[in-house]
Design a protein around this motif. Structure first.
Motif, PDB file in Angstrom:
ATOM      1  N   ASP A  24      12.148  19.129 -31.246  1.00  0.00           N
ATOM      2  CA  ASP A  24      12.184  17.793 -31.847  1.00  0.00           C
ATOM      3  C   ASP A  24      13.602  17.428 -32.271  1.00  0.00           C
ATOM      4  OD1 ASP A  24       9.421  17.704 -31.516  1.00  0.00           O
ATOM      5  OD2 ASP A  24       8.996  18.165 -33.623  1.00  0.00           O
ATOM      6  N   ALA A  25      14.290  18.372 -32.914  1.00  0.00           N
ATOM      7  CA  ALA A  25      15.647  18.110 -33.380  1.00  0.00           C
ATOM      8  C   ALA A  25      16.609  17.903 -32.216  1.00  0.00           C
ATOM      9  CB  ALA A  25      16.127  19.258 -34.272  1.00  0.00           C
ATOM     10  N   ALA A  26      16.392  18.640 -31.123  1.00  0.00           N
ATOM     11  CA  ALA A  26      17.252  18.476 -29.949  1.00  0.00           C
ATOM     12  C   ALA A  26      17.113  17.080 -29.360  1.00  0.00           C
ATOM     13  CB  ALA A  26      16.917  19.537 -28.908  1.00  0.00           C
ATOM     14  N   ARG A  27      15.889  16.588 -29.302  1.00  0.00           N
ATOM     15  CA  ARG A  27      15.678  15.241 -28.769  1.00  0.00           C
ATOM     16  C   ARG A  27      16.268  14.174 -29.688  1.00  0.00           C
ATOM     17  NH1 ARG A  27      10.607  17.551 -27.139  1.00  0.00           N
ATOM     18  NH2 ARG A  27       9.667  16.931 -29.128  1.00  0.00           N
ATOM     19  N   ALA A  28      16.185  14.404 -31.003  1.00  0.00           N
ATOM     20  CA  ALA A  28      16.622  13.378 -31.954  1.00  0.00           C
ATOM     21  C   ALA A  28      18.125  13.373 -32.187  1.00  0.00           C
ATOM     22  CB  ALA A  28      15.898  13.570 -33.285  1.00  0.00           C
ATOM     23  N   SER A  29      18.740  14.560 -32.212  1.00  0.00           N
ATOM     24  CA  SER A  29      20.133  14.612 -32.650  1.00  0.00           C
ATOM     25  C   SER A  29      21.010  15.571 -31.864  1.00  0.00           C
ATOM     26  CB  SER A  29      20.186  14.978 -34.141  1.00  0.00           C
ATOM     27  OG  SER A  29      19.588  16.248 -34.359  1.00  0.00           O
ATOM     28  N   GLY A  30      20.481  16.135 -30.789  1.00  0.00           N
ATOM     29  CA  GLY A  30      21.305  17.013 -29.980  1.00  0.00           C
ATOM     30  C   GLY A  30      21.470  18.418 -30.506  1.00  0.00           C
ATOM     31  N   THR A  31      20.597  18.852 -31.415  1.00  0.00           N
ATOM     32  CA  THR A  31      20.605  20.243 -31.864  1.00  0.00           C
ATOM     33  C   THR A  31      20.481  21.169 -30.655  1.00  0.00           C
ATOM     34  OG1 THR A  31      19.613  19.677 -33.992  1.00  0.00           O
ATOM     35  CG2 THR A  31      19.355  21.946 -33.259  1.00  0.00           C
ATOM     36  N   PRO A  32      21.213  22.287 -30.620  1.00  0.00           N
ATOM     37  CA  PRO A  32      21.090  23.194 -29.468  1.00  0.00           C
ATOM     38  C   PRO A  32      19.644  23.649 -29.254  1.00  0.00           C
ATOM     39  CG  PRO A  32      22.976  23.802 -30.805  1.00  0.00           C
ATOM     40  CD  PRO A  32      22.240  22.749 -31.571  1.00  0.00           C
ATOM     41  N   ARG A  33      19.306  23.908 -28.019  1.00  0.00           N
ATOM     42  CA  ARG A  33      17.950  24.321 -27.681  1.00  0.00           C
ATOM     43  C   ARG A  33      17.784  25.833 -27.828  1.00  0.00           C
ATOM     44  NH1 ARG A  33      14.813  20.433 -25.619  1.00  0.00           N
ATOM     45  NH2 ARG A  33      15.820  18.472 -24.998  1.00  0.00           N
ATOM     46  N   VAL A  34      16.550  26.244 -28.112  1.00  0.00           N
ATOM     47  CA  VAL A  34      16.215  27.659 -28.202  1.00  0.00           C
ATOM     48  C   VAL A  34      15.984  28.194 -26.795  1.00  0.00           C
ATOM     49  CG1 VAL A  34      14.605  29.366 -29.112  1.00  0.00           C
ATOM     50  CG2 VAL A  34      15.160  27.337 -30.470  1.00  0.00           C
ATOM     51  N   THR A  35      16.700  29.251 -26.434  1.00  0.00           N
ATOM     52  CA  THR A  35      16.556  29.817 -25.091  1.00  0.00           C
ATOM     53  C   THR A  35      16.103  31.270 -25.094  1.00  0.00           C
ATOM     54  OG1 THR A  35      18.888  30.480 -25.006  1.00  0.00           O
ATOM     55  CG2 THR A  35      18.340  28.265 -24.196  1.00  0.00           C
ATOM     56  N   GLY A  36      16.107  31.943 -26.256  1.00  0.00           N
ATOM     57  CA  GLY A  36      15.711  33.346 -26.281  1.00  0.00           C
ATOM     58  C   GLY A  36      15.373  33.795 -27.686  1.00  0.00           C
ATOM     59  N   PHE A  37      15.003  35.069 -27.815  1.00  0.00           N
ATOM     60  CA  PHE A  37      14.641  35.600 -29.128  1.00  0.00           C
ATOM     61  C   PHE A  37      14.974  37.072 -29.243  1.00  0.00           C
ATOM     62  CE2 PHE A  37      10.937  36.442 -26.524  1.00  0.00           C
ATOM     63  CZ  PHE A  37      10.391  37.620 -27.006  1.00  0.00           C
ATOM     64  N   LEU A  38      15.244  37.489 -30.476  1.00  0.00           N
ATOM     65  CA  LEU A  38      15.378  38.892 -30.852  1.00  0.00           C
ATOM     66  C   LEU A  38      14.144  39.292 -31.646  1.00  0.00           C
ATOM     67  CD1 LEU A  38      19.028  38.825 -32.295  1.00  0.00           C
ATOM     68  CD2 LEU A  38      18.356  39.758 -30.083  1.00  0.00           C
ATOM     69  N   ASP A  39      13.626  40.467 -31.370  1.00  0.00           N
ATOM     70  CA  ASP A  39      12.450  40.937 -32.092  1.00  0.00           C
ATOM     71  C   ASP A  39      12.266  42.420 -31.799  1.00  0.00           C
ATOM     72  OD1 ASP A  39       9.856  39.246 -33.385  1.00  0.00           O
ATOM     73  OD2 ASP A  39       9.412  41.283 -32.739  1.00  0.00           O
ATOM     74  N   ALA A  40      11.638  43.135 -32.720  1.00  0.00           N
ATOM     75  CA  ALA A  40      11.325  44.539 -32.455  1.00  0.00           C
ATOM     76  C   ALA A  40      10.309  44.693 -31.338  1.00  0.00           C
ATOM     77  CB  ALA A  40      10.810  45.199 -33.736  1.00  0.00           C
ATOM     78  N   ASP A  41       9.551  43.638 -31.058  1.00  0.00           N
ATOM     79  CA  ASP A  41       8.498  43.629 -30.046  1.00  0.00           C
ATOM     80  C   ASP A  41       8.871  42.611 -28.971  1.00  0.00           C
ATOM     81  OD1 ASP A  41       6.170  43.526 -28.564  1.00  0.00           O
ATOM     82  OD2 ASP A  41       4.887  42.907 -30.223  1.00  0.00           O
ATOM     83  N   ALA A  42       8.797  43.013 -27.719  1.00  0.00           N
ATOM     84  CA  ALA A  42       9.141  42.100 -26.619  1.00  0.00           C
ATOM     85  C   ALA A  42       8.019  41.130 -26.283  1.00  0.00           C
ATOM     86  CB  ALA A  42       9.498  42.905 -25.367  1.00  0.00           C
ATOM     87  N   SER A  43       6.828  41.317 -26.850  1.00  0.00           N
ATOM     88  CA  SER A  43       5.659  40.585 -26.356  1.00  0.00           C
ATOM     89  C   SER A  43       5.046  39.532 -27.271  1.00  0.00           C
ATOM     90  CB  SER A  43       4.554  41.595 -26.007  1.00  0.00           C
ATOM     91  OG  SER A  43       4.122  42.290 -27.174  1.00  0.00           O
ATOM     92  N   PRO A  44       5.613  39.175 -28.449  1.00  0.00           N
ATOM     93  CA  PRO A  44       4.878  38.266 -29.334  1.00  0.00           C
ATOM     94  C   PRO A  44       4.663  36.865 -28.769  1.00  0.00           C
ATOM     95  CG  PRO A  44       7.101  38.583 -30.150  1.00  0.00           C
ATOM     96  CD  PRO A  44       6.881  39.595 -29.068  1.00  0.00           C
ATOM     97  N   LEU A  45       5.463  36.463 -27.792  1.00  0.00           N
ATOM     98  CA  LEU A  45       5.293  35.128 -27.208  1.00  0.00           C
ATOM     99  C   LEU A  45       4.478  35.147 -25.919  1.00  0.00           C
ATOM    100  CD1 LEU A  45       8.845  33.572 -27.748  1.00  0.00           C
ATOM    101  CD2 LEU A  45       6.818  33.421 -29.217  1.00  0.00           C
ATOM    102  N   ASP A  46       4.017  36.325 -25.521  1.00  0.00           N
ATOM    103  CA  ASP A  46       3.223  36.411 -24.295  1.00  0.00           C
ATOM    104  C   ASP A  46       1.972  35.548 -24.416  1.00  0.00           C
ATOM    105  OD1 ASP A  46       5.094  38.186 -23.432  1.00  0.00           O
ATOM    106  OD2 ASP A  46       3.768  39.944 -23.372  1.00  0.00           O
ATOM    107  N   GLY A  47       1.706  34.752 -23.391  1.00  0.00           N
ATOM    108  CA  GLY A  47       0.514  33.919 -23.358  1.00  0.00           C
ATOM    109  C   GLY A  47       0.656  32.561 -23.995  1.00  0.00           C
ATOM    110  N   PHE A  48       1.807  32.285 -24.626  1.00  0.00           N
ATOM    111  CA  PHE A  48       2.009  30.992 -25.285  1.00  0.00           C
ATOM    112  C   PHE A  48       2.768  29.979 -24.425  1.00  0.00           C
ATOM    113  CE2 PHE A  48       1.282  33.755 -28.986  1.00  0.00           C
ATOM    114  CZ  PHE A  48       0.318  33.015 -29.654  1.00  0.00           C
ATOM    115  N   GLY A  49       3.389  30.435 -23.364  1.00  0.00           N
ATOM    116  CA  GLY A  49       4.025  29.513 -22.434  1.00  0.00           C
ATOM    117  C   GLY A  49       5.371  28.967 -22.858  1.00  0.00           C
ATOM    118  N   TYR A  50       6.065  29.634 -23.787  1.00  0.00           N
ATOM    119  CA  TYR A  50       7.353  29.119 -24.232  1.00  0.00           C
ATOM    120  C   TYR A  50       8.489  29.439 -23.265  1.00  0.00           C
ATOM    121  CZ  TYR A  50       5.268  27.865 -28.689  1.00  0.00           C
ATOM    122  OH  TYR A  50       4.496  27.292 -29.669  1.00  0.00           O
ATOM    123  N   GLY A  51       8.365  30.504 -22.521  1.00  0.00           N
ATOM    124  CA  GLY A  51       9.358  30.805 -21.503  1.00  0.00           C
ATOM    125  C   GLY A  51      10.721  31.220 -22.030  1.00  0.00           C
ATOM    126  N   LEU A  52      10.769  31.820 -23.221  1.00  0.00           N
ATOM    127  CA  LEU A  52      12.056  32.253 -23.770  1.00  0.00           C
ATOM    128  C   LEU A  52      12.402  33.663 -23.293  1.00  0.00           C
ATOM    129  CD1 LEU A  52      11.898  31.051 -27.484  1.00  0.00           C
ATOM    130  CD2 LEU A  52      12.599  29.793 -25.449  1.00  0.00           C
TER     131      LEU A  52
END
Length: 211
Positions: A24-52
């Motif tokens: 939302d912020a990127a569309r409104a004001s050009g905030t940088p987009r989220v492209t990846g994540f750091l986490d102790a677990d590689a799988s918390p976004l599995d099945g959600f379709g975010y594609g990071l």
């Protein structure tokens, strides 16, 4: 010049919320987009379709050109430790303010702050570094929120309240005008703080009862 991009630190429920708020912020004001994540677990976004892209753990982190980290950890003490570790590796941090939030002209926001949808930060409030203000929170005039504190949704911090570092507020908690809340205190969901709170104290409201 490299286009700035955001890597989330933590990809749990709050992290998934921040992915949406950053879009939302990127569309409104050009905030940088989220492209990846750091986490102790590689799988918390599995099945959600975010594609990071999974970029390893905090311990694996090495900064890249254009990269900003956005901390999506709710627990204040865990958040504080993660920031110290990543900063020692040369990390730079992003702040995100959702376009539906209202920030007074005279309010001041620190580094790494997150302000979620429909939150309000009123006149002359001072928001410390790495504070998370969740959806529909209200921060009154002249409030001071200490570094690394986390406010869950619908929290109401009224005028002249002073909150120490690393405090946590559960959903719907409220602090009445002028109270002082010591560092590392935890205020339970629905609690109403009417008097000063000592450091590291845990305050909570009575549970619901059947009539």
């Amino acid at each position: 010049m490299t286009t700035p991009f955001i890597t989330l630190v933590g990809a749990g429920g709050f992290g998934r919320e921040l992915i949406n708020w950053c879009e939302d912020a990127a569309r409104a004001s050009g905030t940088p987009r989220v492209t990846g994540f750091l986490d102790a677990d590689a799988s918390p976004l599995d099945g959600f379709g975010y594609g990071l892209q999974y970029r390893g753990t905090d311990a694996d982190y090495a900064p890249r050109e254009g990269e900003l980290l956005l901390v999506s950890i709710g627990d204040p003490l865990v958040k504080q430790r993660a920031v110290a570790s990543l900063r020692a590796r040369g990390a730079r941090f992003a702040s995100v303010v959702h376009p539906t939030s209202v920030i007074a002209r005279s309010a001041r926001l620190g580094e790494g702050v997150v302000v979620c949808p429909l939150a309000m930060v009123s006149a002359d409030a001072r928001i410390g570094d790495f504070v998370a203000i969740n959806a529909m929170c209200s921060i009154g005039h002249d409030v001071e929120l200490g570094d690394f504190s986390t406010l869950s949704a619908h929290v109401d911090i009224t005028g002249h309240v002073k909150v120490g570092e690393c405090c946590f507020f559960g959903s719907g908690a409220r602090a009445l005008p002028g109270v002082r809340i010591g560092e590392r205190a935890r205020i339970g969901a629905g609690a109403v703080v009417m008097r000063h709170v000592q450091p590291e104290a845990t305050m909570y409201a009575a549970p619901a009862k059947k009539l």
